[in-house]
Write an enzyme that holds these catalytic residues in place. Structure first.
Site, mmCIF file in Angstrom:
data_model
loop_
_atom_site.group_PDB
_atom_site.id
_atom_site.type_symbol
_atom_site.label_atom_id
_atom_site.label_comp_id
_atom_site.label_asym_id
_atom_site.label_seq_id
_atom_site.Cartn_x
_atom_site.Cartn_y
_atom_site.Cartn_z
ATOM 1 N N TYR A 134 50.965 38.558 66.105
ATOM 2 C CA TYR A 134 50.246 38.874 64.864
ATOM 3 C C TYR A 134 48.948 38.223 64.712
ATOM 4 C CZ TYR A 134 54.589 40.933 63.017
ATOM 5 O OH TYR A 134 55.774 42.028 63.008
ATOM 6 N N LYS A 176 63.686 36.512 74.349
ATOM 7 C CA LYS A 176 62.962 37.183 75.336
ATOM 8 C C LYS A 176 62.661 36.534 76.732
ATOM 9 C CE LYS A 176 64.360 41.699 76.124
ATOM 10 N NZ LYS A 176 65.528 42.779 76.000
ATOM 11 N N ASP A 202 67.374 41.609 71.677
ATOM 12 C CA ASP A 202 68.188 43.647 71.654
ATOM 13 C C ASP A 202 69.382 42.615 71.375
ATOM 14 O OD1 ASP A 202 67.847 41.370 74.231
ATOM 15 O OD2 ASP A 202 68.187 43.207 75.863
ATOM 16 N N ASP A 261 60.384 39.337 61.712
ATOM 17 C CA ASP A 261 60.607 40.296 60.972
ATOM 18 C C ASP A 261 61.451 41.275 61.609
ATOM 19 O OD1 ASP A 261 58.390 41.980 58.962
ATOM 20 O OD2 ASP A 261 57.296 42.744 61.056
ATOM 21 N N ASP A 274 65.080 42.646 58.040
ATOM 22 C CA ASP A 274 65.133 43.619 57.702
ATOM 23 C C ASP A 274 66.364 44.390 58.068
ATOM 24 O OD1 ASP A 274 62.744 43.474 56.694
ATOM 25 O OD2 ASP A 274 62.014 45.254 57.125
#
Ligand code: NAD
Length: 350
Positions: free
Chosen positions: A135, A185, A217, A241, A245
Protein backbone atom coordinates in the site's frame (compact mmCIF):
# COMPACT_ATOMS: atom_id res chain seq x y z
CA UNK A 1 -8.09 14.79 27.50
CA UNK A 2 -9.01 15.69 23.98
CA UNK A 3 -10.68 13.57 21.30
CA UNK A 4 -10.74 14.52 17.63
CA UNK A 5 -14.09 13.38 16.23
CA UNK A 6 -13.87 12.78 12.47
CA UNK A 7 -17.20 11.39 11.28
CA UNK A 8 -16.43 11.43 7.53
CA UNK A 9 -18.88 10.34 4.84
CA UNK A 10 -21.93 8.15 4.25
CA UNK A 11 -23.12 6.46 7.45
CA UNK A 12 -20.10 7.95 9.30
CA UNK A 13 -22.06 10.87 10.74
CA UNK A 14 -25.02 8.66 11.73
CA UNK A 15 -23.00 6.12 13.70
CA UNK A 16 -20.53 8.57 15.26
CA UNK A 17 -23.45 10.66 16.55
CA UNK A 18 -24.54 7.61 18.58
CA UNK A 19 -20.99 6.89 19.80
CA UNK A 20 -20.51 10.48 21.06
CA UNK A 21 -23.90 10.34 22.84
CA UNK A 22 -22.72 7.21 24.62
CA UNK A 23 -19.42 8.86 25.64
CA UNK A 24 -21.28 11.93 26.98
CA UNK A 25 -23.61 9.71 29.00
CA UNK A 26 -20.58 8.22 30.79
CA UNK A 27 -19.76 11.58 32.31
CA UNK A 28 -16.03 11.12 31.62
CA UNK A 29 -14.32 14.49 31.53
CA UNK A 30 -13.00 15.01 28.04
CA UNK A 31 -13.22 17.51 25.23
CA UNK A 32 -14.58 16.35 21.86
CA UNK A 33 -13.87 18.45 18.80
CA UNK A 34 -15.24 17.68 15.32
CA UNK A 35 -13.55 18.19 11.95
CA UNK A 36 -14.31 17.19 8.34
CA UNK A 37 -12.46 14.32 6.67
CA UNK A 38 -12.75 12.27 3.45
CA UNK A 39 -15.33 13.54 0.96
CA UNK A 40 -16.48 16.01 3.62
CA UNK A 41 -12.89 17.28 3.86
CA UNK A 42 -12.72 17.65 0.10
CA UNK A 43 -15.95 19.67 0.10
CA UNK A 44 -14.78 21.87 2.97
CA UNK A 45 -11.16 22.47 1.99
CA UNK A 46 -10.45 20.74 -1.33
CA UNK A 47 -8.48 18.04 0.45
CA UNK A 48 -9.64 14.71 1.95
CA UNK A 49 -7.34 15.37 4.91
CA UNK A 50 -7.48 19.16 5.43
CA UNK A 51 -4.49 20.71 7.26
CA UNK A 52 -6.73 21.84 10.15
CA UNK A 53 -8.13 18.32 10.55
CA UNK A 54 -4.65 16.81 10.61
CA UNK A 55 -3.51 19.43 13.17
CA UNK A 56 -6.46 18.58 15.43
CA UNK A 57 -5.75 14.83 15.09
CA UNK A 58 -2.09 15.40 15.98
CA UNK A 59 -2.92 17.49 19.07
CA UNK A 60 -5.61 15.13 20.35
CA UNK A 61 -5.04 12.18 22.70
CA UNK A 62 -7.21 10.00 20.49
CA UNK A 63 -9.14 10.13 17.24
CA UNK A 64 -12.66 8.74 16.89
CA UNK A 65 -13.18 8.09 13.19
CA UNK A 66 -16.36 7.16 11.31
CA UNK A 67 -15.78 6.16 7.68
CA UNK A 68 -14.80 7.79 4.41
CA UNK A 69 -15.73 7.19 0.77
CA UNK A 70 -18.49 8.10 -1.63
CA UNK A 71 -18.98 7.03 -5.25
CA UNK A 72 -19.33 10.74 -6.14
CA UNK A 73 -15.58 11.13 -5.66
CA UNK A 74 -14.45 7.99 -7.49
CA UNK A 75 -13.47 9.98 -10.60
CA UNK A 76 -11.19 12.40 -8.70
CA UNK A 77 -7.44 12.00 -9.03
CA UNK A 78 -6.14 9.52 -6.45
CA UNK A 79 -4.66 12.12 -4.07
CA UNK A 80 -8.06 13.82 -3.69
CA UNK A 81 -10.12 10.69 -3.08
CA UNK A 82 -11.69 10.31 0.38
CA UNK A 83 -9.86 7.03 1.14
CA UNK A 84 -6.53 8.89 1.03
CA UNK A 85 -7.49 10.56 4.33
CA UNK A 86 -7.28 7.36 6.33
CA UNK A 87 -4.01 6.30 4.69
CA UNK A 88 -2.62 9.80 5.38
CA UNK A 89 -3.73 9.78 9.03
CA UNK A 90 -2.15 6.38 9.63
CA UNK A 91 1.11 7.59 8.14
CA UNK A 92 1.15 11.07 9.77
CA UNK A 93 0.24 9.76 13.22
CA UNK A 94 2.61 6.78 12.98
CA UNK A 95 -0.25 4.32 13.52
CA UNK A 96 1.54 1.13 12.62
CA UNK A 97 -0.49 -1.46 14.53
CA UNK A 98 -4.11 -2.26 13.81
CA UNK A 99 -5.92 -4.36 16.40
CA UNK A 100 -9.12 -5.98 15.22
CA UNK A 101 -10.90 -8.20 17.70
CA UNK A 102 -13.49 -10.61 16.29
CA UNK A 103 -15.69 -11.98 19.03
CA UNK A 104 -19.02 -13.68 18.69
CA UNK A 105 -21.64 -12.49 21.17
CA UNK A 106 -23.62 -15.57 22.17
CA UNK A 107 -26.87 -13.95 20.98
CA UNK A 108 -25.45 -13.35 17.50
CA UNK A 109 -24.02 -16.81 16.75
CA UNK A 110 -27.12 -17.43 14.61
CA UNK A 111 -26.43 -14.31 12.51
CA UNK A 112 -23.11 -15.68 11.24
CA UNK A 113 -22.93 -17.05 7.72
CA UNK A 114 -21.38 -20.16 9.30
CA UNK A 115 -23.04 -22.76 11.51
CA UNK A 116 -23.49 -21.48 15.06
CA UNK A 117 -21.33 -24.28 16.58
CA UNK A 118 -18.36 -23.26 14.40
CA UNK A 119 -18.39 -19.66 15.66
CA UNK A 120 -20.00 -19.75 19.12
CA UNK A 121 -17.45 -18.49 21.64
CA UNK A 122 -15.08 -17.28 18.94
CA UNK A 123 -12.49 -14.80 20.23
CA UNK A 124 -9.66 -13.92 17.87
CA UNK A 125 -7.51 -10.85 17.52
CA UNK A 126 -6.05 -9.88 14.18
CA UNK A 127 -2.95 -7.71 14.45
CA UNK A 128 -2.37 -6.07 11.07
CA UNK A 129 0.66 -3.97 10.14
CA UNK A 130 -0.64 -0.68 8.80
CA UNK A 131 2.05 1.62 7.46
CA UNK A 132 4.10 -0.57 5.16
CA UNK A 133 3.64 -3.24 2.49
CA UNK A 134 2.35 -2.84 -1.05
CA UNK A 135 0.00 0.00 0.00
CA UNK A 136 2.95 2.34 0.53
CA UNK A 137 5.87 0.73 -1.34
CA UNK A 138 7.60 2.73 -4.07
CA UNK A 139 7.90 2.68 -7.01
CA UNK A 140 4.32 2.35 -8.12
CA UNK A 141 2.34 3.62 -11.06
CA UNK A 142 0.85 2.97 -14.45
CA UNK A 143 3.33 3.17 -17.32
CA UNK A 144 3.55 2.37 -20.97
CA UNK A 145 5.87 -0.42 -22.01
CA UNK A 146 6.19 -1.22 -25.71
CA UNK A 147 2.87 0.43 -26.51
CA UNK A 148 0.97 -1.43 -23.74
CA UNK A 149 -0.05 0.06 -20.39
CA UNK A 150 0.92 -1.82 -17.23
CA UNK A 151 0.19 -1.13 -13.57
CA UNK A 152 2.79 -1.91 -10.92
CA UNK A 153 3.18 -1.68 -7.12
CA UNK A 154 6.00 -2.61 -4.77
CA UNK A 155 5.65 -4.94 -1.78
CA UNK A 156 8.26 -3.95 0.79
CA UNK A 157 8.90 -4.55 4.50
CA UNK A 158 12.01 -3.62 6.48
CA UNK A 159 13.26 -5.74 9.37
CA UNK A 160 12.45 -3.11 12.08
CA UNK A 161 8.90 -2.77 10.73
CA UNK A 162 8.36 -6.52 10.98
CA UNK A 163 9.96 -6.71 14.41
CA UNK A 164 7.78 -4.01 16.02
CA UNK A 165 4.48 -5.46 14.75
CA UNK A 166 5.59 -8.93 15.87
CA UNK A 167 6.19 -7.48 19.34
CA UNK A 168 2.68 -6.00 19.45
CA UNK A 169 1.26 -9.43 18.58
CA UNK A 170 3.37 -11.29 21.16
CA UNK A 171 2.50 -8.74 23.87
CA UNK A 172 -1.22 -9.01 23.03
CA UNK A 173 -1.02 -12.82 23.08
CA UNK A 174 0.47 -12.70 26.58
CA UNK A 175 -2.80 -11.14 27.78
CA UNK A 176 -4.83 -13.84 26.00
CA UNK A 177 -4.33 -17.54 25.15
CA UNK A 178 -0.58 -17.05 24.42
CA UNK A 179 -0.67 -18.23 20.80
CA UNK A 180 0.42 -16.25 17.73
CA UNK A 181 -0.09 -17.39 14.15
CA UNK A 182 1.99 -15.39 11.68
CA UNK A 183 0.44 -15.28 8.21
CA UNK A 184 2.49 -14.76 5.04
CA UNK A 185 3.10 -16.08 1.54
CA UNK A 186 6.70 -17.18 2.09
CA UNK A 187 6.46 -19.88 -0.59
CA UNK A 188 6.20 -17.17 -3.27
CA UNK A 189 7.23 -13.75 -1.95
CA UNK A 190 10.69 -12.56 -0.87
CA UNK A 191 9.05 -10.00 1.45
CA UNK A 192 7.28 -12.87 3.21
CA UNK A 193 10.51 -14.88 3.52
CA UNK A 194 12.06 -12.01 5.48
CA UNK A 195 8.79 -11.59 7.45
CA UNK A 196 8.88 -15.24 8.56
CA UNK A 197 12.57 -15.09 9.48
CA UNK A 198 12.20 -11.93 11.58
CA UNK A 199 8.99 -13.01 13.36
CA UNK A 200 10.65 -16.34 14.26
CA UNK A 201 13.71 -14.52 15.56
CA UNK A 202 11.62 -12.08 17.65
CA UNK A 203 9.69 -15.00 19.15
CA UNK A 204 12.89 -15.97 21.01
CA UNK A 205 12.07 -13.02 23.33
CA UNK A 206 8.61 -14.47 23.99
CA UNK A 207 9.29 -18.08 24.93
CA UNK A 208 5.97 -18.24 26.82
CA UNK A 209 4.05 -17.58 23.59
CA UNK A 210 3.57 -20.36 21.03
CA UNK A 211 4.34 -19.25 17.47
CA UNK A 212 3.07 -20.92 14.30
CA UNK A 213 3.21 -19.87 10.64
CA UNK A 214 0.55 -20.20 7.97
CA UNK A 215 0.29 -19.26 4.29
CA UNK A 216 -2.35 -16.64 3.63
CA UNK A 217 -4.38 -18.83 1.26
CA UNK A 218 -4.58 -21.58 3.88
CA UNK A 219 -5.47 -19.01 6.56
CA UNK A 220 -8.34 -17.70 4.42
CA UNK A 221 -9.62 -21.28 4.28
CA UNK A 222 -9.02 -22.12 7.97
CA UNK A 223 -10.89 -18.99 9.05
CA UNK A 224 -14.11 -20.44 7.65
CA UNK A 225 -13.31 -24.10 8.34
CA UNK A 226 -12.24 -23.92 12.00
CA UNK A 227 -11.82 -20.31 13.14
CA UNK A 228 -11.60 -21.15 16.86
CA UNK A 229 -8.11 -22.66 16.32
CA UNK A 230 -6.72 -19.08 16.29
CA UNK A 231 -5.87 -16.78 19.16
CA UNK A 232 -3.77 -13.90 17.74
CA UNK A 233 -3.09 -13.64 14.00
CA UNK A 234 -0.29 -11.28 12.95
CA UNK A 235 0.12 -10.31 9.33
CA UNK A 236 1.05 -7.55 6.89
CA UNK A 237 -1.08 -4.73 5.57
CA UNK A 238 -2.50 -6.33 2.42
CA UNK A 239 -3.23 -9.79 3.81
CA UNK A 240 -4.56 -8.26 7.05
CA UNK A 241 -6.94 -6.03 5.14
CA UNK A 242 -8.56 -9.04 3.49
CA UNK A 243 -8.42 -11.55 6.36
CA UNK A 244 -9.91 -9.13 8.89
CA UNK A 245 -12.92 -8.50 6.66
CA UNK A 246 -13.31 -12.25 6.26
CA UNK A 247 -13.11 -12.66 10.05
CA UNK A 248 -15.77 -9.99 10.43
CA UNK A 249 -18.29 -12.17 8.62
CA UNK A 250 -17.70 -14.93 11.17
CA UNK A 251 -19.26 -12.62 13.72
CA UNK A 252 -22.45 -12.01 11.79
CA UNK A 253 -21.98 -8.42 10.78
CA UNK A 254 -19.38 -5.97 9.68
CA UNK A 255 -21.49 -3.48 11.65
CA UNK A 256 -20.40 -5.03 14.99
CA UNK A 257 -16.63 -4.81 14.76
CA UNK A 258 -14.46 -2.09 16.29
CA UNK A 259 -10.78 -1.50 15.68
CA UNK A 260 -7.86 0.36 17.16
CA UNK A 261 -4.81 1.68 15.34
CA UNK A 262 -1.99 2.49 17.72
CA UNK A 263 1.28 4.37 17.63
CA UNK A 264 4.31 3.42 19.72
CA UNK A 265 3.10 5.46 22.71
CA UNK A 266 -0.51 4.31 22.96
CA UNK A 267 -2.19 7.19 21.14
CA UNK A 268 -4.73 5.74 18.77
CA UNK A 269 -7.30 6.13 16.07
CA UNK A 270 -10.49 4.20 16.72
CA UNK A 271 -12.91 3.27 13.98
CA UNK A 272 -15.43 0.64 12.99
CA UNK A 273 -13.91 -1.69 10.42
CA UNK A 274 -16.71 -1.07 7.93
CA UNK A 275 -16.73 1.66 5.31
CA UNK A 276 -19.18 4.47 4.60
CA UNK A 277 -21.87 2.06 3.27
CA UNK A 278 -23.25 4.42 0.60
CA UNK A 279 -26.00 1.87 -0.15
CA UNK A 280 -27.68 2.52 3.22
CA UNK A 281 -26.44 6.06 4.04
CA UNK A 282 -29.14 8.49 5.11
CA UNK A 283 -31.70 5.74 5.73
CA UNK A 284 -31.21 5.62 9.49
CA UNK A 285 -30.68 1.84 9.48
CA UNK A 286 -26.89 1.53 9.95
CA UNK A 287 -25.65 -0.46 12.93
CA UNK A 288 -23.94 1.97 15.34
CA UNK A 289 -22.51 -0.76 17.61
CA UNK A 290 -19.11 -1.02 15.86
CA UNK A 291 -18.67 2.73 16.35
CA UNK A 292 -19.84 2.51 19.98
CA UNK A 293 -17.48 -0.43 20.65
CA UNK A 294 -14.67 1.55 18.97
CA UNK A 295 -15.33 4.31 21.51
CA UNK A 296 -15.01 1.66 24.24
CA UNK A 297 -11.61 0.58 22.86
CA UNK A 298 -10.59 4.26 22.84
CA UNK A 299 -11.54 4.63 26.50
CA UNK A 300 -9.46 1.54 27.32
CA UNK A 301 -6.31 2.06 25.24
CA UNK A 302 -5.85 5.83 24.92
CA UNK A 303 -8.00 7.60 27.52
CA UNK A 304 -7.01 5.47 30.52
CA UNK A 305 -10.63 4.79 31.45
CA UNK A 306 -10.88 0.99 31.41
CA UNK A 307 -13.90 0.93 33.77
CA UNK A 308 -15.83 3.18 31.39
CA UNK A 309 -14.89 0.85 28.52
CA UNK A 310 -16.29 -2.15 30.39
CA UNK A 311 -19.50 -0.22 31.15
CA UNK A 312 -20.03 0.47 27.45
CA UNK A 313 -19.32 -3.15 26.45
CA UNK A 314 -21.72 -4.43 29.10
CA UNK A 315 -24.40 -1.98 27.95
CA UNK A 316 -24.04 -3.26 24.37
CA UNK A 317 -24.27 -6.88 25.54
CA UNK A 318 -27.39 -6.04 27.56
CA UNK A 319 -29.09 -4.42 24.58
CA UNK A 320 -28.34 -7.48 22.42
CA UNK A 321 -29.67 -9.77 25.16
CA UNK A 322 -32.88 -7.72 25.21
CA UNK A 323 -33.43 -8.72 21.57
CA UNK A 324 -32.90 -5.39 19.78
CA UNK A 325 -31.22 -5.68 16.38
CA UNK A 326 -30.41 -3.39 13.48
CA UNK A 327 -31.33 -4.77 10.05
CA UNK A 328 -27.87 -6.25 9.38
CA UNK A 329 -28.02 -8.59 12.40
CA UNK A 330 -31.77 -9.12 12.59
CA UNK A 331 -32.98 -12.72 12.86
CA UNK A 332 -36.49 -14.13 13.43
CA UNK A 333 -37.72 -13.54 16.98
CA UNK A 334 -35.74 -10.33 17.50
CA UNK A 335 -36.93 -6.72 17.17
CA UNK A 336 -35.63 -4.62 14.30
CA UNK A 337 -34.62 -1.06 15.21
CA UNK A 338 -32.87 1.83 13.45
CA UNK A 339 -29.57 3.56 14.22
CA UNK A 340 -31.06 6.14 16.60
CA UNK A 341 -33.16 3.64 18.53
CA UNK A 342 -30.15 1.35 18.98
CA UNK A 343 -28.18 4.33 20.30
CA UNK A 344 -31.06 5.21 22.64
CA UNK A 345 -31.07 1.65 23.99
CA UNK A 346 -27.32 1.67 24.75
CA UNK A 347 -27.62 5.06 26.47
CA UNK A 348 -30.60 3.77 28.47
CA UNK A 349 -28.67 0.61 29.46
CA UNK A 350 -25.87 2.83 30.78
P1 NAD B 1 -18.70 -0.97 3.40
O1 NAD B 1 -18.10 -1.51 4.64
O2 NAD B 1 -19.01 0.48 3.39
O3 NAD B 1 -20.05 -1.77 3.08
C1 NAD B 1 -20.09 -3.17 2.83
C2 NAD B 1 -21.49 -3.70 3.11
O4 NAD B 1 -21.72 -3.75 4.51
C3 NAD B 1 -22.60 -2.82 2.55
O5 NAD B 1 -23.66 -3.62 2.09
C4 NAD B 1 -23.07 -1.99 3.73
O6 NAD B 1 -24.41 -1.58 3.66
C5 NAD B 1 -22.83 -2.95 4.90
N1 NAD B 1 -22.50 -2.22 6.12
C6 NAD B 1 -21.32 -1.60 6.40
N2 NAD B 1 -21.37 -1.01 7.60
C7 NAD B 1 -22.58 -1.25 8.11
C8 NAD B 1 -23.24 -0.90 9.33
N3 NAD B 1 -22.65 -0.16 10.28
N4 NAD B 1 -24.52 -1.32 9.52
C9 NAD B 1 -25.13 -2.07 8.59
N5 NAD B 1 -24.58 -2.44 7.42
C10 NAD B 1 -23.31 -2.04 7.17
O7 NAD B 1 -17.72 -1.34 2.19
P2 NAD B 1 -17.79 -0.96 0.65
O8 NAD B 1 -19.20 -0.95 0.18
O9 NAD B 1 -16.81 -1.83 -0.01
O10 NAD B 1 -17.23 0.51 0.56
C11 NAD B 1 -18.05 1.69 0.58
C12 NAD B 1 -17.13 2.92 0.68
O11 NAD B 1 -16.46 2.91 1.92
C13 NAD B 1 -16.05 2.96 -0.39
O12 NAD B 1 -15.92 4.30 -0.82
C14 NAD B 1 -14.82 2.47 0.33
O13 NAD B 1 -13.64 2.97 -0.23
C15 NAD B 1 -15.05 3.03 1.71
N6 NAD B 1 -14.35 2.34 2.81
C16 NAD B 1 -13.87 3.12 3.81
C17 NAD B 1 -13.27 2.55 4.91
C18 NAD B 1 -12.79 3.46 6.02
O14 NAD B 1 -13.26 4.58 6.11
N7 NAD B 1 -11.90 3.03 6.88
C19 NAD B 1 -13.16 1.16 5.00
C20 NAD B 1 -13.68 0.37 3.98
C21 NAD B 1 -14.28 0.97 2.88
Amino acid sequence: MKVAVLAGDGIGAEIIAQATRVIRKLGVSLEMQEAPVGGAGYEAAGDPLPAATLKLAKEADAVLFGAVGDPRYDTLERAKRPEQAILGLRKELGLFANLRPAQVHAELAGASALKAEIVAGLDILIVRELTGDIYFGQPRGIREVGGTREGFDTMRYSEPEIRRIARVAFEAARKRAKRVCSVDKANVLETSQLWREVVSDESKNYKDVELSHMYVDNCAMQLVRAPKQFDVIVTGNLFGDILSDEASMLTGSIGMLPSASLDERGKGLYEPIHGSAPDIAGKGIANPLAAILSAAMMLRYSLRAPEAAVRVEKAVAKVLQSGLRTADICTPGTRKVGTQEMGNAVVAAL
